[in-house]
Design a protein around this motif. Structure first.
Motif, PDB file in Angstrom:
ATOM      1  N   ALA A  42       1.049  -1.133  -0.199  1.00  0.00           N
ATOM      2  CA  ALA A  42      -0.303  -0.078   0.291  1.00  0.00           C
ATOM      3  C   ALA A  42       0.414   0.982   0.349  1.00  0.00           C
ATOM      4  CB  ALA A  42      -1.156   0.498   1.295  1.00  0.00           C
ATOM      5  N   GLU A  43       2.069   1.441   0.622  1.00  0.00           N
ATOM      6  CA  GLU A  43       3.203   2.140   0.595  1.00  0.00           C
ATOM      7  C   GLU A  43       3.600   2.937  -0.538  1.00  0.00           C
ATOM      8  OE1 GLU A  43       5.014   2.005   4.441  1.00  0.00           O
ATOM      9  OE2 GLU A  43       3.258   3.120   5.798  1.00  0.00           O
ATOM     10  N   LEU A  44       4.249   1.603  -1.405  1.00  0.00           N
ATOM     11  CA  LEU A  44       5.177   1.095  -2.163  1.00  0.00           C
ATOM     12  C   LEU A  44       4.326   1.547  -3.776  1.00  0.00           C
ATOM     13  CD1 LEU A  44       6.869  -2.095  -0.997  1.00  0.00           C
ATOM     14  CD2 LEU A  44       8.086  -0.211  -1.276  1.00  0.00           C
ATOM     15  N   LYS A  45       3.195   1.223  -3.977  1.00  0.00           N
ATOM     16  CA  LYS A  45       2.610   1.682  -4.535  1.00  0.00           C
ATOM     17  C   LYS A  45       2.908   0.663  -6.399  1.00  0.00           C
ATOM     18  CE  LYS A  45      -0.093   5.144  -2.467  1.00  0.00           C
ATOM     19  NZ  LYS A  45      -0.663   4.591  -1.388  1.00  0.00           N
ATOM     20  N   LEU A  46       3.701   0.004  -6.312  1.00  0.00           N
ATOM     21  CA  LEU A  46       3.917  -1.127  -7.304  1.00  0.00           C
ATOM     22  C   LEU A  46       3.285  -0.700  -8.724  1.00  0.00           C
ATOM     23  CD1 LEU A  46       6.038  -3.768  -5.713  1.00  0.00           C
ATOM     24  CD2 LEU A  46       6.811  -1.679  -6.175  1.00  0.00           C
ATOM     25  N   PRO A  47       4.107  -0.837  -9.547  1.00  0.00           N
ATOM     26  CA  PRO A  47       2.866  -0.476 -10.777  1.00  0.00           C
ATOM     27  C   PRO A  47       2.895  -2.345 -10.892  1.00  0.00           C
ATOM     28  CG  PRO A  47       5.454  -0.348 -11.494  1.00  0.00           C
ATOM     29  CD  PRO A  47       5.611  -0.227  -9.927  1.00  0.00           C
ATOM     30  N   LEU A  48       1.492  -2.569 -11.617  1.00  0.00           N
ATOM     31  CA  LEU A  48       0.832  -4.223 -11.851  1.00  0.00           C
ATOM     32  C   LEU A  48       2.238  -4.892 -12.397  1.00  0.00           C
ATOM     33  CD1 LEU A  48      -2.482  -3.974 -13.142  1.00  0.00           C
ATOM     34  CD2 LEU A  48      -1.575  -4.730 -10.991  1.00  0.00           C
ATOM     35  N   LEU A  49       3.313  -5.715 -12.342  1.00  0.00           N
ATOM     36  CA  LEU A  49       4.220  -6.194 -12.797  1.00  0.00           C
ATOM     37  C   LEU A  49       3.726  -6.290 -14.814  1.00  0.00           C
ATOM     38  CD1 LEU A  49       6.632  -7.351 -13.115  1.00  0.00           C
ATOM     39  CD2 LEU A  49       5.633  -9.794 -12.922  1.00  0.00           C
ATOM     40  N   ASP A  50       4.750  -5.322 -15.412  1.00  0.00           N
ATOM     41  CA  ASP A  50       5.044  -5.249 -16.816  1.00  0.00           C
ATOM     42  C   ASP A  50       6.519  -5.984 -17.012  1.00  0.00           C
ATOM     43  OD1 ASP A  50       4.521  -4.886 -18.968  1.00  0.00           O
ATOM     44  OD2 ASP A  50       6.016  -2.868 -18.772  1.00  0.00           O
ATOM     45  N   LYS A  51       7.635  -5.822 -15.840  1.00  0.00           N
ATOM     46  CA  LYS A  51       9.034  -5.614 -16.179  1.00  0.00           C
ATOM     47  C   LYS A  51       9.249  -6.515 -14.795  1.00  0.00           C
ATOM     48  CE  LYS A  51      10.960  -3.469 -19.924  1.00  0.00           C
ATOM     49  NZ  LYS A  51      12.251  -2.283 -20.101  1.00  0.00           N
ATOM     50  N   MET A  52      10.181  -7.598 -14.918  1.00  0.00           N
ATOM     51  CA  MET A  52      10.424  -7.820 -13.737  1.00  0.00           C
ATOM     52  C   MET A  52      11.565  -7.059 -13.618  1.00  0.00           C
ATOM     53  SD  MET A  52      10.329 -12.214 -13.736  1.00  0.00           S
ATOM     54  CE  MET A  52      11.295 -11.952 -12.019  1.00  0.00           C
ATOM     55  N   TYR A  53      12.273  -6.421 -12.270  1.00  0.00           N
ATOM     56  CA  TYR A  53      13.271  -6.064 -11.756  1.00  0.00           C
ATOM     57  C   TYR A  53      14.772  -5.945 -12.520  1.00  0.00           C
ATOM     58  CZ  TYR A  53      17.814  -4.118  -9.708  1.00  0.00           C
ATOM     59  OH  TYR A  53      19.160  -3.586  -9.005  1.00  0.00           O
ATOM     60  N   LYS A  54      14.682  -7.456 -13.222  1.00  0.00           N
ATOM     61  CA  LYS A  54      15.681  -8.169 -13.620  1.00  0.00           C
ATOM     62  C   LYS A  54      15.740  -7.359 -14.820  1.00  0.00           C
ATOM     63  CE  LYS A  54      14.300 -12.851 -14.636  1.00  0.00           C
ATOM     64  NZ  LYS A  54      15.278 -14.171 -14.680  1.00  0.00           N
ATOM     65  N   GLU A  55      15.041  -7.266 -15.278  1.00  0.00           N
ATOM     66  CA  GLU A  55      14.476  -7.003 -16.961  1.00  0.00           C
ATOM     67  C   GLU A  55      14.393  -5.410 -17.413  1.00  0.00           C
ATOM     68  OE1 GLU A  55      10.812 -10.337 -18.331  1.00  0.00           O
ATOM     69  OE2 GLU A  55      10.142  -8.793 -17.306  1.00  0.00           O
ATOM     70  N   TYR A  56      15.175  -4.616 -16.401  1.00  0.00           N
ATOM     71  CA  TYR A  56      15.616  -3.598 -16.800  1.00  0.00           C
ATOM     72  C   TYR A  56      16.958  -3.523 -17.166  1.00  0.00           C
ATOM     73  CZ  TYR A  56      10.891  -2.051 -15.416  1.00  0.00           C
ATOM     74  OH  TYR A  56       9.572  -1.713 -15.292  1.00  0.00           O
ATOM     75  N   LYS A  58      21.011  -1.977 -16.305  1.00  0.00           N
ATOM     76  CA  LYS A  58      21.375  -1.654 -15.084  1.00  0.00           C
ATOM     77  C   LYS A  58      21.331  -0.373 -14.612  1.00  0.00           C
ATOM     78  CE  LYS A  58      25.331  -2.720 -12.007  1.00  0.00           C
ATOM     79  NZ  LYS A  58      24.543  -3.393 -10.831  1.00  0.00           N
ATOM     80  N   GLY A  59      20.550  -0.546 -13.690  1.00  0.00           N
ATOM     81  CA  GLY A  59      19.965   1.362 -13.057  1.00  0.00           C
ATOM     82  C   GLY A  59      19.136   1.336 -13.159  1.00  0.00           C
ATOM     83  N   GLU A  60      18.572   1.664 -14.454  1.00  0.00           N
ATOM     84  CA  GLU A  60      17.189   2.026 -15.171  1.00  0.00           C
ATOM     85  C   GLU A  60      15.598   1.117 -13.968  1.00  0.00           C
ATOM     86  OE1 GLU A  60      17.233   1.814 -19.306  1.00  0.00           O
ATOM     87  OE2 GLU A  60      18.828   2.202 -19.119  1.00  0.00           O
ATOM     88  N   ALA A  61      15.119   0.519 -13.351  1.00  0.00           N
ATOM     89  CA  ALA A  61      14.888   0.465 -13.068  1.00  0.00           C
ATOM     90  C   ALA A  61      13.793   1.107 -12.168  1.00  0.00           C
ATOM     91  CB  ALA A  61      14.955  -0.458 -11.912  1.00  0.00           C
ATOM     92  N   PRO A  62      12.690   1.631 -12.487  1.00  0.00           N
ATOM     93  CA  PRO A  62      11.691   2.539 -10.852  1.00  0.00           C
ATOM     94  C   PRO A  62      12.562   2.837  -9.193  1.00  0.00           C
ATOM     95  CG  PRO A  62       9.784   1.339 -12.140  1.00  0.00           C
ATOM     96  CD  PRO A  62      12.112   0.056 -12.105  1.00  0.00           C
ATOM     97  N   PRO A  63      12.407   4.000  -8.904  1.00  0.00           N
ATOM     98  CA  PRO A  63      13.616   3.507  -7.634  1.00  0.00           C
ATOM     99  C   PRO A  63      12.914   2.751  -6.414  1.00  0.00           C
ATOM    100  CG  PRO A  63      13.265   6.065  -8.652  1.00  0.00           C
ATOM    101  CD  PRO A  63      12.418   4.900  -9.825  1.00  0.00           C
ATOM    102  N   VAL A  64      11.794   2.227  -6.661  1.00  0.00           N
ATOM    103  CA  VAL A  64      11.049   1.751  -5.517  1.00  0.00           C
ATOM    104  C   VAL A  64      11.330   0.028  -5.516  1.00  0.00           C
ATOM    105  CG1 VAL A  64       9.012   1.696  -6.926  1.00  0.00           C
ATOM    106  CG2 VAL A  64       8.977   0.906  -4.278  1.00  0.00           C
ATOM    107  N   LEU A  65      11.612   0.116  -6.825  1.00  0.00           N
ATOM    108  CA  LEU A  65      12.441  -1.472  -6.891  1.00  0.00           C
ATOM    109  C   LEU A  65      13.905  -1.467  -6.593  1.00  0.00           C
ATOM    110  CD1 LEU A  65      10.789  -2.643 -10.558  1.00  0.00           C
ATOM    111  CD2 LEU A  65       9.705  -3.319  -8.214  1.00  0.00           C
ATOM    112  N   GLU A  66      14.291  -0.385  -7.055  1.00  0.00           N
ATOM    113  CA  GLU A  66      15.300  -0.450  -6.937  1.00  0.00           C
ATOM    114  C   GLU A  66      16.268  -0.343  -5.593  1.00  0.00           C
ATOM    115  OE1 GLU A  66      18.582  -1.069  -8.465  1.00  0.00           O
ATOM    116  OE2 GLU A  66      17.829  -0.168 -10.519  1.00  0.00           O
ATOM    117  N   GLU A  67      15.546   0.329  -4.170  1.00  0.00           N
ATOM    118  CA  GLU A  67      14.868   0.419  -2.902  1.00  0.00           C
ATOM    119  C   GLU A  67      15.224  -1.064  -2.542  1.00  0.00           C
ATOM    120  OE1 GLU A  67      13.040   3.681  -1.838  1.00  0.00           O
ATOM    121  OE2 GLU A  67      14.239   4.939  -3.300  1.00  0.00           O
TER     122      GLU A  67
END
Length: 192
Positions: A42-56, A58-67
């Motif tokens: 509820a706090e993270l507000k992640l988008p519905l899965l389109d790409k997994m973290y590993k599919e971005y 390097k360094g281009e994933a949304p900040p919430v996923l990097e964290e």
């Protein structure tokens, strides 16, 4: 041995009861000297899965996923707190878990399930066991089902029924044993 064990909450409903369970587990883990950050969709507000973290790239994933990836990589185990929706896990929990894969590898998980009724969410826990194993973080043998969560825990996560603290202690003893064992093994290297 200092451990990091995030508590992953599965519901985003406005009147969700699982926050009581998550707060209870965070407090118990912290009392043991374990770092136990709450992962709250509820706090993270992640988008519905389109790409997994590993599919971005390097360094281009949304900040919430990097964290989250950074937290998961330094974690030793995971506690997953799940409601039961239609005999299954909540969609917010699946979405939260599915963004990652390798970050879970070689780390145990522990399942806390709950419901407003007498079964404590165990039907969802069975599906969650299979999912966590597939993600590379198989669950420990014990579950911590919390039936009638609205009565078992107050809004801040304090137990209102005597059995719950005893059951949670045994459950966390088992998780910590697994977390320490796998942490020691990861330090020696993993099969891949």
């Amino acid at each position: 041995m200092s451990l990091v064990i995030p508590v992953i909450l599965g519901s985003v409903r406005s009147e969700r009861q699982g926050l009581r369970g998550a707060r209870f587990l965070v407090k118990l883990l912290e009392e043991r000297g374990i770092e136990a950050p709450l992962v709250d969709p509820a706090e993270l507000k992640l988008p519905l899965l389109d790409k997994m973290y590993k599919e971005y790239p390097k360094g281009e994933a949304p900040p919430v996923l990097e964290e989250l990836a950074a937290l998961y990589r330094r974690s030793d185990a995971f506690v997953v707190v799940s409601a039961e929706y239609n005999h299954s896990i909540p969609p917010a929990l699946s979405n939260t878990l599915d963004h990652f894969l390798e970050e879970y590898f070689w780390r145990p998980s522990a399942i806390v399930c709950y419901s407003a009724g007498q079964y404590g969410g165990v039907r969802a826990a069975m599906q969650l066991r299979a999912m966590m194993a597939e993600l590379g973080a198989p669950s420990i043998a014990s579950l911590l089902p919390i039936p009638r969560i609205q009565k078992a825990l107050d809004a801040e996560g304090a137990p209102q029924e005597e059995w719950l603290s005893k059951a949670a202690k045994r459950f966390l003893d088992e998780l910590v044993w697994h977390a320490e064992a796998l942490k020691a093994q990861r330090a020696k290297g993993t099969p891949y």
